[in-house]
Design an enzyme around this catalytic site. Sequence first.
Site, short mmCIF file in Angstrom:
data_model
loop_
_atom_site.label_atom_id
_atom_site.label_comp_id
_atom_site.label_asym_id
_atom_site.label_seq_id
_atom_site.Cartn_x
_atom_site.Cartn_y
_atom_site.Cartn_z
N ASP A 14 0.81 -1.22 0.00
CA ASP A 14 0.00 0.00 0.00
C ASP A 14 0.84 1.27 0.00
OD1 ASP A 14 -2.20 -1.64 0.12
OD2 ASP A 14 -2.32 -1.57 2.31
N LYS A 17 1.76 2.16 -5.12
CA LYS A 17 2.28 1.61 -6.39
C LYS A 17 1.34 1.92 -7.56
CE LYS A 17 2.33 -2.43 -4.37
NZ LYS A 17 2.09 -2.05 -2.97
N GLY A 41 -4.62 -4.15 -3.76
CA GLY A 41 -5.59 -3.10 -4.09
C GLY A 41 -4.77 -1.89 -4.50
N HIS A 42 -4.72 -1.59 -5.78
CA HIS A 42 -3.89 -0.49 -6.28
C HIS A 42 -4.80 0.67 -6.71
CE1 HIS A 42 -0.29 -3.36 -7.20
NE2 HIS A 42 -0.68 -3.39 -5.95
N GLN A 223 1.97 -6.04 -3.17
CA GLN A 223 2.43 -6.14 -1.77
C GLN A 223 3.72 -5.33 -1.60
OE1 GLN A 223 1.37 -9.52 -3.29
NE2 GLN A 223 -0.51 -8.46 -2.81
P1 GDP Z 1 -0.78 0.39 -3.52
O1 GDP Z 1 -1.36 -0.89 -3.05
O2 GDP Z 1 0.70 0.45 -3.29
O3 GDP Z 1 -1.14 0.74 -4.94
O4 GDP Z 1 -1.41 1.53 -2.60
P2 GDP Z 1 -2.96 1.66 -2.19
O5 GDP Z 1 -3.73 2.14 -3.34
O6 GDP Z 1 -3.43 0.43 -1.51
O7 GDP Z 1 -2.85 2.74 -1.03
C1 GDP Z 1 -2.33 4.00 -1.25
C2 GDP Z 1 -3.43 5.02 -0.89
O8 GDP Z 1 -2.83 6.30 -0.79
C3 GDP Z 1 -4.49 5.16 -1.95
O9 GDP Z 1 -5.69 5.54 -1.34
C4 GDP Z 1 -3.96 6.29 -2.83
O10 GDP Z 1 -4.98 6.99 -3.52
C5 GDP Z 1 -3.32 7.16 -1.80
N1 GDP Z 1 -2.15 7.92 -2.24
C6 GDP Z 1 -1.16 7.57 -3.11
N2 GDP Z 1 -0.19 8.52 -3.13
C7 GDP Z 1 -0.59 9.47 -2.26
C8 GDP Z 1 -0.01 10.69 -1.81
O11 GDP Z 1 1.08 11.08 -2.20
N3 GDP Z 1 -0.71 11.41 -0.87
C9 GDP Z 1 -1.91 10.99 -0.38
N4 GDP Z 1 -2.51 11.74 0.53
N5 GDP Z 1 -2.48 9.84 -0.77
C10 GDP Z 1 -1.82 9.09 -1.69
P1 IMO Z 2 -0.93 -4.12 -2.24
O1 IMO Z 2 -0.47 -4.69 -3.57
C1 IMO Z 2 -0.97 -4.50 2.09
C2 IMO Z 2 -1.03 -8.57 3.73
C3 IMO Z 2 -2.28 -9.03 4.44
C4 IMO Z 2 -1.68 -10.01 5.43
C5 IMO Z 2 -0.56 -10.66 4.61
C6 IMO Z 2 -0.95 -11.97 3.94
O2 IMO Z 2 -2.21 -3.40 -2.30
O3 IMO Z 2 0.18 -3.36 -1.61
P2 IMO Z 2 -2.51 -12.67 1.93
O4 IMO Z 2 -3.91 -12.25 1.58
O5 IMO Z 2 -1.52 -12.35 0.90
O6 IMO Z 2 -2.45 -14.09 2.37
O7 IMO Z 2 -2.17 -11.80 3.24
O8 IMO Z 2 -0.21 -9.72 3.62
N1 IMO Z 2 -1.26 -8.07 2.35
C7 IMO Z 2 -1.20 -6.78 2.00
N2 IMO Z 2 -1.00 -5.68 2.75
N3 IMO Z 2 -1.09 -4.41 0.75
C8 IMO Z 2 -1.24 -5.50 -0.02
O9 IMO Z 2 -1.23 -5.45 -1.37
C9 IMO Z 2 -1.36 -6.76 0.61
N4 IMO Z 2 -1.55 -8.02 0.17
C10 IMO Z 2 -1.47 -8.80 1.24
O10 IMO Z 2 -2.92 -7.96 5.08
O11 IMO Z 2 -1.08 -9.33 6.49
MG MG Z 3 -2.91 -1.57 -1.81
#
Ligand code: GDP
Ligand code: IMO
Ligand code: MG
Length: 421
Positions: A14, A17, A41-42, A223
């Site tokens: 998270d 990415k 979840g991207h 991840q």
């Molecule tokens: P990912 O899994 O690495 O793609 O990241 P996620 O989407 O799960 O979580 C990142 C969260 O931060 C999302 O809600 C994005 O919209 C948000 N986000 C990404 N970059 C920034 C930033 O620079 N500032 C803020 N405030 N939010 C951001």
């Molecule tokens: P993105 O790509 C954050 C965490 C889960 C749990 C562990 C194992 O959005 O960054 P799993 O479902 O893979 O068996 O869970 O890894 N986890 C993540 N945490 N971002 C993710 O993906 C994750 N995918 C799995 O919360 O601790």
């Molecule tokens: Mg994510």
Amino acid sequence: MSKVDVLLGLQWGDEGKGKAVDFLAPKYDVVARFQGGPNAGHTLEFDGKKHVLHQIPSGIFHEQIKNVIGNGVVIDPIVFQKEIEELGPYNLDLKSSLLLSNKAQLILPTHKLLDKALEISKGNEKIGSTLRGIGPTYQDKVGRHGLRIGDIIEPDFDTRYTKLKEQHLSILDRLGFNEDHSEAEKEFFESLDLMRSFQVLSTEYFINDSISTGKKVLAEGAQGTLLDIDFGSYPFVTSSNTTTAGACAGLGIAPKQIDQVFGIFKAYCTRVGSGPFPTELFGEEGESLRKLGNEFGATTGRPRRCGWLDIPALNYSCMLNGVTQLFMMKADVLSGIDTVKMCNAYIKDGEQTEEFPFIYTDSYEPVNESLEGWTLDSYDNFESLPSKLKQFVETIEGKVKTPVSLISLGPDRKETVLKKI
Ligand code: GDP
Ligand code: IMO
Ligand code: MG
């Protein structure tokens, strides 16, 4: 001949990415996901809209780009169908722009039941899995009885499906777990019809041909490094290699084809699910960072645990991945905080160490450094950012010995600043 760049998370996932891939995508011809599955979840934001992708690569909104779901991915056809339906209103030519590896493993409805049953059986030691069936599907892959996307066109697919399902049901029976999956099974078979209408191929040839014809490929990780099956805080990890090595295995690319490795980190740390987190903030402090950063999971909606930036962990991740450029995300979230901190080492049994531990226990205390905070105002480029934020960036560059080339200051594509190296 062109080369492949890799973009991956350096923390516990998270990091942002999705946003970063979407921002960089116009520079590439191909964006390819190399591991993980619907546990990811991207999030992408542009034109006032927010999109969350789980299995589909984050280059999908750029029509000229081919998006590949690589062999290292585990794919849930039901989630795939939902994602395709959600993209419907954007009139993207997905049948042309999305390619599926025939070697990506399928997540069956019973894999999800197994994930749930195994988590329940762990009691207090549970991983905090997203329960998307990831662990059991990779287990079947390594156990050499998984089903792959390429199998769905074979005449004996139904027989093989039934055989694997029966194996799962007998394990579930032993675990005393009984949950009806007839509805999910129906959805599964319906979604396979959709999947069959997509291009399913040996994507390793497509990617290597792209490289040799001078096309630019970006490999998108899921991840983060600290969730890597080998190097993460085991057993509180996911079931794949989330590192640069995972990009080679998960797409069929030789290591010598890798050029830039973009390592993404938040200006602080978050973790969702169980497992050690040395810089975690509790109570008011943790809650306030969670609110500022809106730290709730993009896949499960669970609150993310929050804490200060962990430099030993960042160094470890850079070492494992061969990171050439750092991207710092969510710098805006710390705006307005008087004092921000970063952890430079841990104290274990009275001794100071900068090594990422074999297993973290509560006895690992962070050694924190305090820095003056910043307040973000308007900005055009790196130079116009607040001086304290620039100092924060430079401090990190000094400690991690890697340049920070991108700074993200908001969820929208536009809220991004490139720093000259
Ligand atoms: P990912 O899994 O690495 O793609 O990241 P996620 O989407 O799960 O979580 C990142 C969260 O931060 C999302 O809600 C994005 O919209 C948000 N986000 C990404 N970059 C920034 C930033 O620079 N500032 C803020 N405030 N939010 C951001
Ligand atoms: P993105 O790509 C954050 C965490 C889960 C749990 C562990 C194992 O959005 O960054 P799993 O479902 O893979 O068996 O869970 O890894 N986890 C993540 N945490 N971002 C993710 O993906 C994750 N995918 C799995 O919360 O601790
Ligand atoms: Mg994510």
